[in-house]
Each structure stands twice: as C-alpha cells, then as structure tokens.
Design a protein around this motif. Structure first.
Motif, PDB file in Angstrom:
ATOM      1  N   UNK A   5     -52.410  20.988 -19.953  1.00 24.55           N
ATOM      2  CA  UNK A   5     -51.292  20.171 -20.400  1.00 24.55           C
ATOM      3  C   UNK A   5     -50.197  21.050 -20.979  1.00 24.55           C
ATOM      4  N   UNK A   6     -49.028  20.964 -20.406  1.00 26.86           N
ATOM      5  CA  UNK A   6     -47.885  21.739 -20.882  1.00 26.86           C
ATOM      6  C   UNK A   6     -47.006  20.922 -21.819  1.00 26.86           C
ATOM      7  N   UNK A   7     -47.015  19.605 -21.630  1.00 29.10           N
ATOM      8  CA  UNK A   7     -46.141  18.756 -22.448  1.00 29.10           C
ATOM      9  C   UNK A   7     -46.652  17.319 -22.408  1.00 29.10           C
ATOM     10  N   UNK A   8     -46.187  16.532 -23.364  1.00 28.89           N
ATOM     11  CA  UNK A   8     -46.451  15.100 -23.405  1.00 28.89           C
ATOM     12  C   UNK A   8     -45.112  14.385 -23.500  1.00 28.89           C
ATOM     13  N   UNK A   9     -44.947  13.319 -22.734  1.00 26.63           N
ATOM     14  CA  UNK A   9     -43.761  12.464 -22.848  1.00 26.63           C
ATOM     15  C   UNK A   9     -44.215  11.103 -23.355  1.00 26.63           C
ATOM     16  N   UNK A  10     -43.484  10.580 -24.349  1.00 28.14           N
ATOM     17  CA  UNK A  10     -43.852   9.287 -24.917  1.00 28.14           C
ATOM     18  C   UNK A  10     -42.642   8.688 -25.614  1.00 28.14           C
ATOM     19  N   UNK A  11     -42.334   7.448 -25.294  1.00 33.26           N
ATOM     20  CA  UNK A  11     -41.260   6.693 -25.958  1.00 33.26           C
ATOM     21  C   UNK A  11     -39.947   7.474 -26.024  1.00 33.26           C
ATOM     22  N   UNK A  12     -39.648   8.226 -24.994  1.00 29.48           N
ATOM     23  CA  UNK A  12     -38.413   8.999 -24.968  1.00 29.48           C
ATOM     24  C   UNK A  12     -38.515  10.380 -25.584  1.00 29.48           C
ATOM     25  N   UNK A  13     -39.628  10.669 -26.259  1.00 27.94           N
ATOM     26  CA  UNK A  13     -39.860  11.961 -26.903  1.00 27.94           C
ATOM     27  C   UNK A  13     -40.617  12.886 -25.958  1.00 27.94           C
ATOM     28  N   UNK A  14     -40.478  14.180 -26.185  1.00 27.24           N
ATOM     29  CA  UNK A  14     -41.229  15.182 -25.421  1.00 27.24           C
ATOM     30  C   UNK A  14     -41.788  16.215 -26.386  1.00 27.24           C
ATOM     31  N   UNK A  15     -43.101  16.437 -26.301  1.00 29.09           N
ATOM     32  CA  UNK A  15     -43.739  17.496 -27.078  1.00 29.09           C
ATOM     33  C   UNK A  15     -44.144  18.603 -26.123  1.00 29.09           C
ATOM     34  N   UNK A  16     -43.531  19.778 -26.276  1.00 26.99           N
ATOM     35  CA  UNK A  16     -43.905  20.944 -25.490  1.00 26.99           C
ATOM     36  C   UNK A  16     -45.063  21.635 -26.203  1.00 26.99           C
ATOM     37  N   UNK A  17     -46.225  21.694 -25.549  1.00 27.91           N
ATOM     38  CA  UNK A  17     -47.440  22.169 -26.221  1.00 27.91           C
ATOM     39  C   UNK A  17     -47.421  23.662 -26.499  1.00 27.91           C
ATOM     40  N   UNK A  18     -47.123  24.527 -25.515  1.00 31.45           N
ATOM     41  CA  UNK A  18     -47.184  25.972 -25.806  1.00 31.45           C
ATOM     42  C   UNK A  18     -46.249  26.411 -26.926  1.00 31.45           C
ATOM     43  N   UNK A  19     -45.046  25.833 -26.978  1.00 32.00           N
ATOM     44  CA  UNK A  19     -44.084  26.234 -28.007  1.00 32.00           C
ATOM     45  C   UNK A  19     -44.113  25.327 -29.226  1.00 32.00           C
TER      46      UNK A  19
END
Length: 240
Positions: A134-148
């Motif tokens: 998993x590199x990122x998660x998208x939810x409710x318009x938000x994005x969490x970039x996991x590595x950074x």
C-alpha cells in the motif's frame, strides 16, 4: 520446509547480543547481531530480516535516530529495547515508528513473545493492505501517502501528522466502517499492554479529528459510538 523467520539484533552489549542470538536460534529463528547503526545498515544491505530488535542507547547514532531513519525507508517491524526508566523516551520511540518496546532488564521469553506478536499482526493484514504493497489511502477526499506519512486535504493543503496521529489514522484506515474499542485501538497501534496510553486515546482521537477538520459537535468522519468506541465512517481506497 518453510523458511524460518529472521531477526536482526542491534545492541552494543556483547553479552546481550550473544544471549539473544542463541535464544532466538534455539526457538527456530535465524538471528544476526550487530553492535551499532553502521552494522545495522551493512546487515540490511546483505539480508532481509523479518524484524529488527533495536537498542535505544547505542554509540554514535542512538536508537531513536536509527528508528526514524529506518521507518522513513521501510515498514520493517521494529522492537526497541530501553534501559531508561523515563516513559518519555519510550513514547518518542513509538511515535517515531517502533512497533513495540521492552525495557531492560527483560526475560528472553517475553521478548520472543513480543516478536511473535508483532509478526502475527503484520501478517494478519489482508493482502491488499500489506504495508509493502500500500502506497497511499484515499478517503473522503483526503489522501494519506504511507511512505512519506504525508496527509493531503481535499483542497490540496498538506497537513502535518505526529507519529502517533499517523499510527492512529493508519489503524482506522486499515479497519474502515468498523467500530473499534479503545482497547482495540491501543492494541492495534502499539501491540502492547495499554499502560499509560489507555486514558490518552480519547485525546489522540480528538487531535486527529482536528487534523481532519472533523472536530465539530457531531464529527462525521471519525464518529463516536457511545459505550463502544470509534468508527471511521468513510469508504477507503488503498492504492498500491
């Protein structure tokens, strides 16, 4: 036959290195021990351990710096050893990305149990949520970039997260639309007994809501389930 799990031990105490190497090997692990950060980096170039046991007090770069550096590059599980009595150092280690800590002096059997628990939890994630996939998660318009560990708001504003806030958000994203009790959140975040964190989880949820602009009287993203805990009420899209 299955390949045995491997552990990399980073500790400047020769007796502890020998003790742990022999103990883990007797219990079916492959073990490699080094005295410092330089040795750790060399070992990681030549091998792929399943978990790192990292002493807090090391010559040169200390364990906290090494933990932060290692976590910025990978999701390799980290268990920290500390001889310090101050909980602050342990909390900082967890916030920098350590999965657990064990204070010295310790019983090797407890350390082995903690290592097995961390590995079980890491492998219990569904395949599409494995940390290395998993590199990122998208939810409710938000994005969490996991590595950074970068959180981007719907209006493209970057939002700073502390280590604890990242771990809490990641826990919610791994279990969307599922009510999680306070004890479950602590267990999933820290993989250890609640200790001083059991009363702090509400504060951490409040802080995370603030980061997510969800701190009104009736939060809509991280909802409180009365008498039970909290739930992330959003569709979550993992991005590999």
């Amino acid at each position: 036959m299955p390949t045995p799990d491997s552990v990399l031990i980073v500790d400047d105490d020769a007796e502890i290195r020998t003790l742990l190497t022999e103990y883990f090997e007797r219990n079916g692990f492959r073990a490699l021990a080094v005295p410092d950060g330089r040795g750790m980096r060399a070992a990681l170039k030549g091998s792929h351990p399943d978990i790192v046991i990292l002493d807090l007090m090391l010559p040169g770069e200390d364990g906290l710096a090494l933990c932060r550096d290692l976590r910025s590059q990978s999701n390799l599980p980290i268990l920290m050893l500390t001889a310090r009595g101050d909980d602050t150092d342990r909390i900082v280690g967890l916030e920098m990305g350590a999965d657990d800590y064990v204070p010295k002096p310790f019983h090797p059997r407890e350390l082995l149990a903690r290592v097995k628990s961390i590995l079980r939890r890491a492998r219990a994630l569904p395949e599409n949520l494995q940390p290395d996939r998993v590199r990122a998660f998208r939810f409710a318009g938000w994005t969490l970039d996991v590595p950074t560990r970068t959180l981007t708001a719907p209006d493209d504003v970057l939002v700073d997260l502390s280590g604890t806030e990242f771990r809490l958000l990641r826990t919610f994203l791994d279990h969307p639309n599922r009510t999680l009790t306070r004890d479950q959140l602590i267990e999933l975040m820290l993989d250890r007994d609640a200790g001083p964190f059991d009363r702090a989880i509400d504060v951490q949820v409040s802080r995370l809501r603030h980061r997510l602009r969800d701190s009104g009287k009736e939060p809509v993203l991280i909802k409180t389930v009365r008498g039970q805990g909290y739930v992330l009420a959003a569709a979550v899209e993992p991005v590999s």
